[in-house]
Motif scaffolding. Sequence first.
Motif, PDB file in Angstrom:
ATOM      1  N   ARG A   1       2.265   2.285  -3.304  1.00 24.67           N
ATOM      2  CA  ARG A   1       1.324   2.870  -4.261  1.00 24.67           C
ATOM      3  C   ARG A   1       1.118   4.362  -4.046  1.00 24.67           C
ATOM      4  O   ARG A   1       0.604   5.046  -4.920  1.00 24.67           O
TER       5      ARG A   1
ATOM      6  N   ARG B   1       0.834  -1.199   0.000  1.00 24.93           N
ATOM      7  CA  ARG B   1       0.000   0.000   0.000  1.00 24.93           C
ATOM      8  C   ARG B   1       0.870   1.250   0.000  1.00 24.93           C
ATOM      9  O   ARG B   1       0.599   2.211  -0.709  1.00 24.93           O
TER      10      ARG B   1
ATOM     11  N   SER C   1      -9.531  -7.230  -3.536  1.00 23.51           N
ATOM     12  CA  SER C   1     -10.217  -5.966  -3.809  1.00 23.51           C
ATOM     13  C   SER C   1      -9.762  -4.932  -2.796  1.00 23.51           C
ATOM     14  O   SER C   1      -9.145  -5.254  -1.791  1.00 23.51           O
ATOM     15  N   PHE C   2     -10.055  -3.670  -3.095  1.00 21.71           N
ATOM     16  CA  PHE C   2      -9.675  -2.577  -2.194  1.00 21.71           C
ATOM     17  C   PHE C   2     -10.900  -1.762  -1.845  1.00 21.71           C
ATOM     18  O   PHE C   2     -11.976  -1.942  -2.420  1.00 21.71           O
ATOM     19  N   GLU C   3     -10.699  -0.824  -0.936  1.00 20.12           N
ATOM     20  CA  GLU C   3     -11.773   0.079  -0.514  1.00 20.12           C
ATOM     21  C   GLU C   3     -12.994  -0.727  -0.081  1.00 20.12           C
ATOM     22  O   GLU C   3     -14.124  -0.434  -0.486  1.00 20.12           O
ATOM     23  N   GLY C   4     -12.781  -1.736   0.697  1.00 15.21           N
ATOM     24  CA  GLY C   4     -13.895  -2.525   1.221  1.00 15.21           C
ATOM     25  C   GLY C   4     -14.700  -3.217   0.139  1.00 15.21           C
ATOM     26  O   GLY C   4     -15.923  -3.306   0.227  1.00 15.21           O
TER      27      GLY C   4
ATOM     28  N   LEU D   1     -15.089  -2.215  -2.975  1.00 13.95           N
ATOM     29  CA  LEU D   1     -15.585  -1.322  -4.032  1.00 13.95           C
ATOM     30  C   LEU D   1     -14.691  -1.375  -5.272  1.00 13.95           C
ATOM     31  O   LEU D   1     -15.161  -1.160  -6.383  1.00 13.95           O
ATOM     32  N   VAL D   2     -13.376  -1.631  -5.061  1.00 14.75           N
ATOM     33  CA  VAL D   2     -12.449  -1.698  -6.195  1.00 14.75           C
ATOM     34  C   VAL D   2     -11.936  -3.133  -6.318  1.00 14.75           C
ATOM     35  O   VAL D   2     -10.986  -3.518  -5.660  1.00 14.75           O
TER      36      VAL D   2
ATOM     37  N   THR E   1      -1.290  -5.621  -9.021  1.00 10.38           N
ATOM     38  CA  THR E   1      -1.862  -6.209  -7.806  1.00 10.38           C
ATOM     39  C   THR E   1      -1.610  -7.714  -7.783  1.00 10.38           C
ATOM     40  O   THR E   1      -1.274  -8.290  -6.744  1.00 10.38           O
TER      41      THR E   1
ATOM     42  N   GLU F   1       1.028  -8.561  -0.862  1.00  8.12           N
ATOM     43  CA  GLU F   1      -0.398  -8.257  -0.687  1.00  8.12           C
ATOM     44  C   GLU F   1      -1.088  -9.592  -0.458  1.00  8.12           C
ATOM     45  O   GLU F   1      -0.989 -10.491  -1.294  1.00  8.12           O
TER      46      GLU F   1
END
Lengths: 370, 229
Positions: A368, A365, B22-25, B27-28, B56, B65
Motif C-alpha cells: 500500500r 501493508r 480495521s487499521f490505525e488501531g 480508527l479506520v 482490503t 491480511e
Amino acid sequence: MSFFRLAWCNVWRQPARSLACTLAVGMGASFYLIFTGSAAAFLEQFERMGRLLGAELVVHRSRATSPWSATLTAGEVVQLAAVEGVRRVHPVAIGRTDVLGDHFFMVFGLDPSAAMAAGLRQLDGRLPPPGAQEVAVGTFAARRLGLAVGGTFDLMGRRLAVVGVYRTGHSLLDHGAILPLGLAQELFNLGDHVSFVLAATREGVDPSRMAEDISAIYSGLEATTTDMWVSMYGQFQLARSFLHFLAVLCLVVAMVSVSAVLQLALLARAREYAILRALGWRRATVGVVIVAEVGVFAVLGALLAPLLGETLLLAVGPLRAESAGFVAPHVNLRLIPETLLATVAASPLGALLPAWRAVRLAPARTLRLP
Amino acid sequence: MIPEPPSLRRGVHLLARGLGRSFEGGLVPAVRRADLEVQPGEAVAIMGPTGCGKSTLLAMLALLEPPEVGELVLDGVPAARLGSGERVRRELVGIVFQFHYLLPHLSAAENVLLPLAGSALSAQQRRERVAELLHALGLEHRARTLAARLSGGERQLVALARALVNRPRLILADEPTGAVDSATGKLLLDHLFAPAGGGTPSIVLVTHDPAVAGRAHRVLPMRDGVLPA
Ligand SMILES: Nc1ncnc2c1ncn2[C@@H]1O[C@H](COP(=O)(O)OP(=O)(O)OP(=O)(O)O)[C@@H](O)[C@H]1O
Ligand SMILES: [Mg+2]
C-alpha cells in the motif's frame, strides 16, 4: 525464475552500487590475503632456516615463548650431540638489534659448516669461521647499509670485517647478518647459552620419533621436527592469531558496510519483496535472494583481492621496505582459495540484517505504500 | 493437500463469514463485515465506491491480511488450518493486483515465472507454461522485454499471466481492467474467465465497471466496509 537468477538481476540493476559493494568486499579480502600471507611467510622463514642448515630437528627449552630467548646451556648442547642417532648439531644464538632504523635487524650466531656454505644460494666471499671478529651480511642488508666484502660493519659498538655477502632466499636471514657463535654470545651477553639447537639425524632415523625421545629423556627440553618448529613458540602463536584476527576483522568490516548499503537498497526494494511474498514466496526464499546477492559480491570481491592487494602494497611501498626483514607483507597466491572461502563464509554476515528486515515486511501493508 | 491433475483443477469453495479488519488501531474500519460464499467455478464481482474496503477484503481472502474478526473457510477447511498464507497463495490462489506490481528489472517472461519458484515443475515445463500463457495473450514477442519497457496494457496482461501460471483454483482480481483500453480489457477478461491451461477456477473480481461486472455470475454491492450476505 530461480532465486539465484533474481539475485543476479539485482546485482546488475544498480551497477555503481554493486561495484561499491564488490570493492568493499575486495578491500576486506585483500587485507585478509595480506595479513594471513604475512603470517604464513613469517613462520615459513623459520622452517626454511632449519632446512637450510640440513637439520631435521629443533631442540629448545620447554615452554620457550620465542626463538630469541636463549636458554640452552653449553652442557645441554654437548649432551644432544652425543644422543644416538644424531649426526650433527648446530647451536644457534639469535639476537635482535637496531641498525639504522631497522628495529628488527636479526643477528644469527652460528658456526657455519661446509654444508651450510654450500646450501646458500649465492655467496660472495665466505662465512666467518669460529673465533673470528668477522661478519657476513645478507644481500638486502648489504644493499641497504652499503656494505661489501672487504669493508667494515659497526655492529653494537664493535667494528667487524665484512667477509661475505650471502643470499639464502628468506628474508630474515637476507636482511640480517651471520656472526661466529661465540661473538654473537658475547655481543648479546648470553654467556655460554644458545637460543636453540638444530640437529641433523642419521640415515634411517625417524625424526619425529627421535623428537619424542629427546623430549622424554631431557625433561627441560622440547624437540620437534623443523616443519613443526614455530608451532612450539607461544609468541608466534600469538602473533599468528593476532594477524588472523585482523584478517577476519577486515572481512567483517567489509561485510558490515555491504550490509549498510543493502539496507539502504531495501527502502527501494521493499515493495518487490512484498510482491514476491504475495506471490507465495516463502520468507526463507526471499532471504536467500539477499544472501545470494551478497554471495556474488563475496566471490567477485575475493577474485579481485589479489589485484587490490598488490595495488595497496605498491601504495605503501616505502613502509614495506622498512619492515621487510621482519614481516614481509605480500600477496601469496596460494592463499587465494582460502581467501575466497573465508570471504564467502563471511558473506552471510553482510546479508543477515537486510535479509531479516526484508522477510519481516508485512506484504499487504508494504504494497500500500506509495 | 494433494494437487489434482491440471486438467481437473476446479474452483475452490470459498466461504467468508463476518470478516472484519480495521487499521490505525480501529480508527479506520476498512472492512466492517463481509459475508461471501463462492461456489466452485463461480465468478463473483464486487462493486462499490472508492474506499469501501474492496481491496482490503481481497487481501484477507488472499491471506495477505489477517482478519480481526470473522472466519474464512476454503473447501471446508478454516484458513487458519491451511498452513502459511504463502503456501496457500503458491498452491491455490492467483492474484491480479489493482496495480500491476511487476518487477521492473525482470523481463515479461521472468515475471510470469515468479510464482513457480519452488514448484515441482521442471525448468522445461515452467518455460512451456510461460510461453503458452504469453502466446495466448498475444505477448510472445514481448517475452524478453523488461517489464519497465512494456506499455500499461501489456503490463496488466503480463500480471494476469503471472496470476494464472500456477493454475490457481481461486483467482482474486482487483480492478484488472482499470488501466487498459477496451480491446485489451476484453482480451484480459476472456482469459480471466477461461484461463489457458484449462480448469474452472472460482473468481472474485473487484471492479467499478458495470460491463465488466456483468460477465460474472453474480454481482455483489459493497458499501462502507459492509458486504451483505
Ligand atoms: N494498511 C492500511 N493502513 C491504513 N488504512 C488503510 C490500510 N489499508 C486500507 N486502509 C483504509 O481502508 C479503507 C479501505 O481501503 P481499500 O483499499 O480496501 O478500499 P477500496 O475499496 O479498494 O478502494 P478503491 O476502490 O479506491 O481501490 C480506506 O479508507 C483506506 O485508506
Ligand atoms: Mg482498491
